[in-house]
Design a protein around this motif. Structure first.
Motif, PDB file in Angstrom:
ATOM      1  N   THR A 270       1.290  -3.336   7.736  1.00  0.00           N
ATOM      2  CA  THR A 270       3.006  -3.247   7.219  1.00  0.00           C
ATOM      3  C   THR A 270       3.238  -2.956   8.273  1.00  0.00           C
ATOM      4  O   THR A 270       2.937  -3.582   9.262  1.00  0.00           O
ATOM      5  CB  THR A 270       2.910  -2.239   5.874  1.00  0.00           C
ATOM      6  N   GLU A 271       4.848  -2.995   8.676  1.00  0.00           N
ATOM      7  CA  GLU A 271       5.350  -3.212   9.753  1.00  0.00           C
ATOM      8  C   GLU A 271       5.156  -1.534  10.543  1.00  0.00           C
ATOM      9  O   GLU A 271       5.234  -1.801  11.667  1.00  0.00           O
ATOM     10  CB  GLU A 271       7.335  -2.786   9.737  1.00  0.00           C
TER      11      GLU A 271
ATOM     12  N   SER B  49      11.805  -2.469   4.063  1.00  0.00           N
ATOM     13  CA  SER B  49      11.684  -3.774   3.381  1.00  0.00           C
ATOM     14  C   SER B  49      11.162  -3.523   2.003  1.00  0.00           C
ATOM     15  O   SER B  49      10.551  -3.040   1.533  1.00  0.00           O
ATOM     16  CB  SER B  49      10.585  -4.807   4.428  1.00  0.00           C
TER      17      SER B  49
ATOM     18  N   TYR C 140      -3.671  -0.237   6.573  1.00  0.00           N
ATOM     19  CA  TYR C 140      -4.649  -0.120   5.680  1.00  0.00           C
ATOM     20  C   TYR C 140      -6.027  -0.531   5.879  1.00  0.00           C
ATOM     21  O   TYR C 140      -6.063  -1.729   5.957  1.00  0.00           O
ATOM     22  CB  TYR C 140      -3.783  -0.718   4.241  1.00  0.00           C
TER      23      TYR C 140
ATOM     24  N   VAL D 128       6.836  -5.653  -4.023  1.00  0.00           N
ATOM     25  CA  VAL D 128       6.638  -4.888  -2.726  1.00  0.00           C
ATOM     26  C   VAL D 128       7.047  -4.122  -2.137  1.00  0.00           C
ATOM     27  O   VAL D 128       8.080  -4.485  -1.952  1.00  0.00           O
ATOM     28  CB  VAL D 128       5.069  -5.638  -2.279  1.00  0.00           C
TER      29      VAL D 128
ATOM     30  N   PHE E 279       0.462  -0.425  -3.463  1.00  0.00           N
ATOM     31  CA  PHE E 279       0.271  -1.703  -2.308  1.00  0.00           C
ATOM     32  C   PHE E 279      -1.474  -1.381  -2.240  1.00  0.00           C
ATOM     33  O   PHE E 279      -1.924  -2.476  -2.284  1.00  0.00           O
ATOM     34  CB  PHE E 279       0.935  -1.353  -1.216  1.00  0.00           C
TER      35      PHE E 279
ATOM     36  N   THR F  17       4.445   0.871  -1.073  1.00  0.00           N
ATOM     37  CA  THR F  17       2.777   1.883   0.332  1.00  0.00           C
ATOM     38  C   THR F  17       3.665   3.014   0.174  1.00  0.00           C
ATOM     39  O   THR F  17       4.692   3.737   0.152  1.00  0.00           O
ATOM     40  CB  THR F  17       3.737   1.121   1.304  1.00  0.00           C
TER      41      THR F  17
ATOM     42  N   SER G 186       7.682  -1.454   1.129  1.00  0.00           N
ATOM     43  CA  SER G 186       7.337  -0.932   1.948  1.00  0.00           C
ATOM     44  C   SER G 186       8.651   0.087   2.528  1.00  0.00           C
ATOM     45  O   SER G 186      10.035   0.668   1.749  1.00  0.00           O
ATOM     46  CB  SER G 186       7.272  -1.809   3.118  1.00  0.00           C
TER      47      SER G 186
ATOM     48  N   GLU H 253       2.028  -8.546   5.255  1.00  0.00           N
ATOM     49  CA  GLU H 253       3.203  -8.380   4.847  1.00  0.00           C
ATOM     50  C   GLU H 253       4.202  -9.572   4.885  1.00  0.00           C
ATOM     51  O   GLU H 253       4.592 -10.039   4.220  1.00  0.00           O
ATOM     52  CB  GLU H 253       3.819  -7.083   4.555  1.00  0.00           C
TER      53      GLU H 253
ATOM     54  N   GLU I  71       2.477   0.345   9.300  1.00  0.00           N
ATOM     55  CA  GLU I  71       0.836   0.962   8.323  1.00  0.00           C
ATOM     56  C   GLU I  71       0.463  -0.088   8.667  1.00  0.00           C
ATOM     57  O   GLU I  71       0.019  -1.556   9.356  1.00  0.00           O
ATOM     58  CB  GLU I  71       1.636   1.522   7.630  1.00  0.00           C
TER      59      GLU I  71
ATOM     60  N   CYS J  78      12.070 -11.812   2.096  1.00  0.00           N
ATOM     61  CA  CYS J  78      11.222 -10.998   2.488  1.00  0.00           C
ATOM     62  C   CYS J  78      13.010 -10.712   2.709  1.00  0.00           C
ATOM     63  O   CYS J  78      13.484 -10.791   3.404  1.00  0.00           O
ATOM     64  CB  CYS J  78      10.820 -10.813   4.018  1.00  0.00           C
TER      65      CYS J  78
END
Length: 274
Positions: free
Chosen positions: A175-176, A37, A180, A32, A155, A86, A34, A228, A178, A54
């Motif tokens: 996510t950090e 990350s 969804y 994934v 994503f 993402t 982002s 995430e 955003e 991560c």
């Protein structure tokens, strides 16, 4: 119990409670990407999340290539089956009005897609819609170079699974930077948005505004949350103060309670959507 086998400012790692070398038990790998990350998850042959690793963005221009090369889970490139991206530049188009050229123009009108960006699409067959998303062309080229057999997906794909029976469900994934948000009514897609946030109050505002616009009773709205990373689980706990019906996962997924619950649930969802 699952635990964190390494946790510091640079990296967080989840490991399932298994005997032996987890990396040797990994059958399939997801990546994934982002904005800030990279996350890599290893699954067993039965689809169990064995480990999540991560890598926060460190500001160096070779961040992706360096981690593609050095991450232990990515050593066997043939096991990397899917890469999720993402994409703040995204557009959901009903199939009835979808035309490839026109839809690409709409995406460009909304977000401005530069020549250095790649546009991909993802089909929501059950919802009769197409999901367009754009991300840097250089990133796409690196993916193809290192993992030529991997499928590139948005994503957001995991949020279009209809694995629940509740009449009104809002899926909320952090996510950090955003969130969804995807709303289903009677298993029909009603609304989807990717929104930036600085605090959980921003997310609460978005949800309350949605309830007002869609005439939803927020006290009875089921909100299913995912995140995430383990660190972002705190955002879910903060949001719970606004929406007591919020919960991590559906209750049907095999996710043990703890700081990694929301992240493990997310990767289970990603696995179920491919």
């Amino acid at each position: 119990m699952p635990d964190i086998i390494n946790s510091n400012i640079e990296k967080q790692v989840y490991a399932a409670d298994k005997k032996g070398n987890l990396l040797q038990q990994v059958d399939k790998v997801f990546v994934v990407l982002s904005g800030n990350s990279m996350h890599v998850a290893g699954f067993s042959s039965s689809g169990e999340v064995l480990t999540i690793r991560c890598h926060p963005y460190d500001g160096r221009p070779d961040f992706l290539e360096r981690n593609f090369t050095n991450e232990p889970l990515l050593t066997h490139t043939g096991k990397v089956s899917h890469i999720f991206v993402t994409a703040p530049k995204q557009l959901l188009v009903p199939k009835a009005i979808y035309k490839e050229d026109t839809a690409a123009e709409w995406l460009n009108d909304l977000h401005f897609v530069g020549k250095d960006e790649a546009v991909h699409e993802y089909s929501l067959r059950d919802d009769k819609a197409q999901y367009l998303f754009a991300f840097p062309l250089a990133t796409r080229d690196l993916m193809i170079r290192y993992f030529p057999k991997a499928r590139i997906m948005p994503f957001a794909a995991h949020q279009f699974n209809k694995h629940y029976k509740t009449s009104q469900v809002l899926q909320c994934t952090f996510t950090e930077g955003e969130v969804y948000l995807t709303l289903y009514k009677d298993r029909k897609l009603q609304w989807h948005q990717v929104a930036n946030y600085n605090s959980v109050e921003d997310v609460a505002y978005q949800v309350k505004l949605l309830c007002q616009q869609q005439n939803l009773d927020e006290e009875h709205l089921a909100i299913i949350a995912a995140a995430e990373t383990n660190i972002l689980t705190r955002r879910i706990h903060e949001l719970f103060g606004y929406f007591p019906n919020l919960k991590i996962g559906t209750g049907k997924m095999d996710v043990q309670e703890g700081p990694w619950q929301a992240a493990v649930y997310l990767f289970q969802q990603l696995y179920s959507c491919v």
